[in-house]
Design a protein around this motif. Structure first.
Motif, PDB file in Angstrom:
ATOM      1  N   SER A   1       0.810  -1.221   0.000  1.00 30.71           N
ATOM      2  CA  SER A   1       0.000   0.000   0.000  1.00 30.71           C
ATOM      3  C   SER A   1       0.840   1.266   0.000  1.00 30.71           C
ATOM      4  O   SER A   1       0.302   2.361  -0.122  1.00 30.71           O
ATOM      5  CB  SER A   1      -0.926   0.013   1.229  1.00 30.71           C
ATOM      6  N   VAL A   2       2.151   1.128   0.125  1.00 29.69           N
ATOM      7  CA  VAL A   2       3.022   2.298   0.225  1.00 29.69           C
ATOM      8  C   VAL A   2       3.242   2.900  -1.159  1.00 29.69           C
ATOM      9  O   VAL A   2       3.599   2.200  -2.108  1.00 29.69           O
ATOM     10  CB  VAL A   2       4.371   1.922   0.861  1.00 29.69           C
ATOM     11  N   THR A   3       3.045   4.203  -1.257  1.00 34.61           N
ATOM     12  CA  THR A   3       3.285   4.933  -2.501  1.00 34.61           C
ATOM     13  C   THR A   3       4.387   5.967  -2.339  1.00 34.61           C
ATOM     14  O   THR A   3       5.141   6.224  -3.270  1.00 34.61           O
ATOM     15  CB  THR A   3       1.999   5.640  -2.971  1.00 34.61           C
ATOM     16  N   ILE A   4       4.506   6.557  -1.140  1.00 35.95           N
ATOM     17  CA  ILE A   4       5.451   7.640  -0.903  1.00 35.95           C
ATOM     18  C   ILE A   4       6.351   7.289   0.281  1.00 35.95           C
ATOM     19  O   ILE A   4       5.857   6.907   1.345  1.00 35.95           O
ATOM     20  CB  ILE A   4       4.720   8.962  -0.603  1.00 35.95           C
ATOM     21  N   ALA A   5       7.647   7.408   0.090  1.00 38.67           N
ATOM     22  CA  ALA A   5       8.613   7.301   1.187  1.00 38.67           C
ATOM     23  C   ALA A   5       9.210   8.679   1.413  1.00 38.67           C
ATOM     24  O   ALA A   5       9.684   9.313   0.474  1.00 38.67           O
ATOM     25  CB  ALA A   5       9.704   6.291   0.858  1.00 38.67           C
ATOM     26  N   MET A   6       9.159   9.139   2.652  1.00 40.87           N
ATOM     27  CA  MET A   6       9.692  10.458   2.999  1.00 40.87           C
ATOM     28  C   MET A   6      10.839  10.287   3.987  1.00 40.87           C
ATOM     29  O   MET A   6      10.699   9.581   4.989  1.00 40.87           O
ATOM     30  CB  MET A   6       8.592  11.352   3.584  1.00 40.87           C
ATOM     31  N   LEU A   7      11.961  10.961   3.709  1.00 37.70           N
ATOM     32  CA  LEU A   7      13.161  10.832   4.519  1.00 37.70           C
ATOM     33  C   LEU A   7      13.615  12.195   5.021  1.00 37.70           C
ATOM     34  O   LEU A   7      13.430  13.212   4.349  1.00 37.70           O
ATOM     35  CB  LEU A   7      14.294  10.196   3.703  1.00 37.70           C
ATOM     36  N   SER A   8      14.259  12.196   6.172  1.00 32.88           N
ATOM     37  CA  SER A   8      14.829  13.441   6.693  1.00 32.88           C
ATOM     38  C   SER A   8      16.204  13.714   6.110  1.00 32.88           C
ATOM     39  O   SER A   8      16.726  14.820   6.231  1.00 32.88           O
ATOM     40  CB  SER A   8      14.924  13.371   8.218  1.00 32.88           C
ATOM     41  N   SER A   9      16.797  12.714   5.472  1.00 32.75           N
ATOM     42  CA  SER A   9      18.187  12.813   5.030  1.00 32.75           C
ATOM     43  C   SER A   9      18.287  13.200   3.565  1.00 32.75           C
ATOM     44  O   SER A   9      17.276  13.346   2.865  1.00 32.75           O
ATOM     45  CB  SER A   9      18.879  11.463   5.239  1.00 32.75           C
ATOM     46  N   ARG A  10      19.517  13.324   3.089  1.00 32.49           N
ATOM     47  CA  ARG A  10      19.734  13.532   1.659  1.00 32.49           C
ATOM     48  C   ARG A  10      19.322  12.273   0.905  1.00 32.49           C
ATOM     49  O   ARG A  10      19.270  11.167   1.462  1.00 32.49           O
ATOM     50  CB  ARG A  10      21.196  13.860   1.379  1.00 32.49           C
ATOM     51  N   LEU A  11      19.048  12.438  -0.365  1.00 28.01           N
ATOM     52  CA  LEU A  11      18.562  11.342  -1.191  1.00 28.01           C
ATOM     53  C   LEU A  11      19.744  10.731  -1.943  1.00 28.01           C
ATOM     54  O   LEU A  11      20.084  11.149  -3.047  1.00 28.01           O
ATOM     55  CB  LEU A  11      17.489  11.853  -2.159  1.00 28.01           C
TER      56      LEU A  11
ATOM     57  N   CYS B   1      10.941  10.990  -1.453  1.00 27.14           N
ATOM     58  CA  CYS B   1      11.142  12.419  -1.238  1.00 27.14           C
ATOM     59  C   CYS B   1      11.846  12.646   0.095  1.00 27.14           C
ATOM     60  O   CYS B   1      11.892  11.762   0.952  1.00 27.14           O
ATOM     61  CB  CYS B   1       9.803  13.164  -1.274  1.00 27.14           C
ATOM     62  N   GLY B   2      12.413  13.844   0.232  1.00 27.84           N
ATOM     63  CA  GLY B   2      13.149  14.129   1.450  1.00 27.84           C
ATOM     64  C   GLY B   2      13.353  15.613   1.651  1.00 27.84           C
ATOM     65  O   GLY B   2      13.008  16.434   0.805  1.00 27.84           O
ATOM     66  N   PHE B   3      13.928  15.944   2.788  1.00 27.81           N
ATOM     67  CA  PHE B   3      14.115  17.339   3.161  1.00 27.81           C
ATOM     68  C   PHE B   3      15.417  17.907   2.614  1.00 27.81           C
ATOM     69  O   PHE B   3      15.573  19.124   2.521  1.00 27.81           O
ATOM     70  CB  PHE B   3      14.099  17.494   4.679  1.00 27.81           C
ATOM     71  N   SER B   4      16.368  17.035   2.262  1.00 32.90           N
ATOM     72  CA  SER B   4      17.641  17.491   1.706  1.00 32.90           C
ATOM     73  C   SER B   4      17.670  17.238   0.205  1.00 32.90           C
ATOM     74  O   SER B   4      16.704  16.742  -0.377  1.00 32.90           O
ATOM     75  CB  SER B   4      18.806  16.775   2.399  1.00 32.90           C
ATOM     76  N   ALA B   5      18.791  17.536  -0.410  1.00 34.72           N
ATOM     77  CA  ALA B   5      18.927  17.399  -1.860  1.00 34.72           C
ATOM     78  C   ALA B   5      19.273  15.967  -2.242  1.00 34.72           C
ATOM     79  O   ALA B   5      19.577  15.118  -1.396  1.00 34.72           O
ATOM     80  CB  ALA B   5      19.995  18.360  -2.374  1.00 34.72           C
ATOM     81  N   ALA B   6      19.226  15.701  -3.545  1.00 36.14           N
ATOM     82  CA  ALA B   6      19.594  14.396  -4.080  1.00 36.14           C
ATOM     83  C   ALA B   6      21.029  14.429  -4.586  1.00 36.14           C
ATOM     84  O   ALA B   6      21.569  15.485  -4.933  1.00 36.14           O
ATOM     85  CB  ALA B   6      18.655  14.007  -5.208  1.00 36.14           C
ATOM     86  N   THR B   7      21.653  13.261  -4.622  1.00 37.39           N
ATOM     87  CA  THR B   7      22.991  13.142  -5.199  1.00 37.39           C
ATOM     88  C   THR B   7      22.881  12.801  -6.687  1.00 37.39           C
ATOM     89  O   THR B   7      21.835  12.344  -7.161  1.00 37.39           O
ATOM     90  CB  THR B   7      23.795  12.056  -4.480  1.00 37.39           C
ATOM     91  N   SER B   8      23.958  12.992  -7.421  1.00 38.85           N
ATOM     92  CA  SER B   8      23.937  12.751  -8.865  1.00 38.85           C
ATOM     93  C   SER B   8      23.646  11.290  -9.187  1.00 38.85           C
ATOM     94  O   SER B   8      22.896  10.985 -10.123  1.00 38.85           O
ATOM     95  CB  SER B   8      25.266  13.178  -9.480  1.00 38.85           C
ATOM     96  N   SER B   9      24.250  10.376  -8.426  1.00 36.71           N
ATOM     97  CA  SER B   9      24.029   8.952  -8.691  1.00 36.71           C
ATOM     98  C   SER B   9      22.589   8.548  -8.404  1.00 36.71           C
ATOM     99  O   SER B   9      22.021   7.702  -9.105  1.00 36.71           O
ATOM    100  CB  SER B   9      24.998   8.100  -7.869  1.00 36.71           C
TER     101      SER B   9
END
Length: 262
Positions: A196-206, A223-231
């Motif tokens: 049933s999970v559609t969205i995962a939210m993290l406090s860390s960088r992606l 999704c998350g509160f910090s930015a994503a890395t290139s990889s």
């Protein structure tokens, strides 16, 4: 899929069920008091504070040493289930034949799996879900309300799993960002709600490893509160994962597959 009789998801930060629990168990400690020196207004002064507990637990699988996980104690059953799931060692609770925790001396957990090696996972097609962008701001507010350990210590990460309607399905908090995600996934796995999970939210960088965990669980939006890395962005683009970061009060960045947002 429902969990087997000997496995139950751990809610919150309670102690996991164990097969060798002694008559007296030391209290579970998530944070410990310390006295620190704080510099403020041009001077140092002593101050009472709380710091997050971090301790190792040794994981053995089918008699072989698997890993040493540095984690926040509590939710150990969810952590182990999520960790093994992320490595494709298990696909459902029934793949775990037995799990035994010991907290005499160094903490350890011994796991017996039905399949001794990594299983070949066939990933289902990503669900063609669409999400209202404003929903992420509501989920962020709900997420931050749950971060009790972070509010007390300022040094933990958290992960929350939501349905497409915004229902909170599971939550994990830990000193390690990977552990927090594994705890949340492990609980949903054991409770039979992972599908049933559609969205995962993290406090860390992606980072890449977290994006990989999301696709392993067939979660289409990370999704998350910090930015994503290139990889992580490259991986998300190739694996049809919607990647969203830097969620603020009224804005966020979409790094990959923004078509899921109406």
């Amino acid at each position: 899929m429902a969990p087997t009789s000997h496995l139950r998801a751990v809610s919150g930060q309670a102690e996991p069920r164990r097969t060798d629990r002694p008559a007296e168990v030391r209290p579970l400690q998530l944070a410990c008091p310390v006295t620190i020196q704080r510099y403020s207004d041009g001077k140092l002064s002593f101050k009472d504070d709380q710091i997050a507990e971090e301790a190792d637990i040794r994981l053995t699988v089918n008699g072989q040493a698997e890993a040493v996980l540095a984690r926040t104690p509590g939710d150990d059953l969810n952590l182990v289930a999520g960790y093994l799931f992320s490595l494709s060692r298990v696909m459902c609770p029934e793949d775990i034949l037995n799990i035994a925790f010991s907290y005499h001396g160094p903490s350890r957990v011994d796991v017996v799996l039905k399949t001794p090696v990594a299983v070949r996972r066939i990933y289902p097609s990503p669900r063609p879900v669409h999400i209202a962008p404003e929903l992420l701001f509501e989920l962020k507010a709900l997420f931050e309300q749950r971060q009790s350990l972070f509010k007390n210590t300022g040094s933990t990460h958290a992960a929350a799993l939501f349905s497409v309607e915004g229902e909170l399905i599971s939550y994990g908090e830990d000193v390690g960002r990977h552990n927090a995600f594994d705890k949340a996934v492990g609980r949903a796995l054991l409770e039979g709600t992972l599908e049933s999970v559609t969205i995962a939210m993290l406090s860390s960088r992606l980072a890449l490893e977290l994006a990989t965990k999301a696709t392993t669980a067939n979660i289409p939006v990370l999704c998350g509160f910090s930015a994503a890395t290139s990889s992580a962005i490259t991986y998300a683009e190739r694996n049809n994962l919607s990647l969203v970061g830097r969620i603020r009060g009224n804005s966020f960045n979409v790094y990959a597959n923004g078509w899921r947002f109406r």
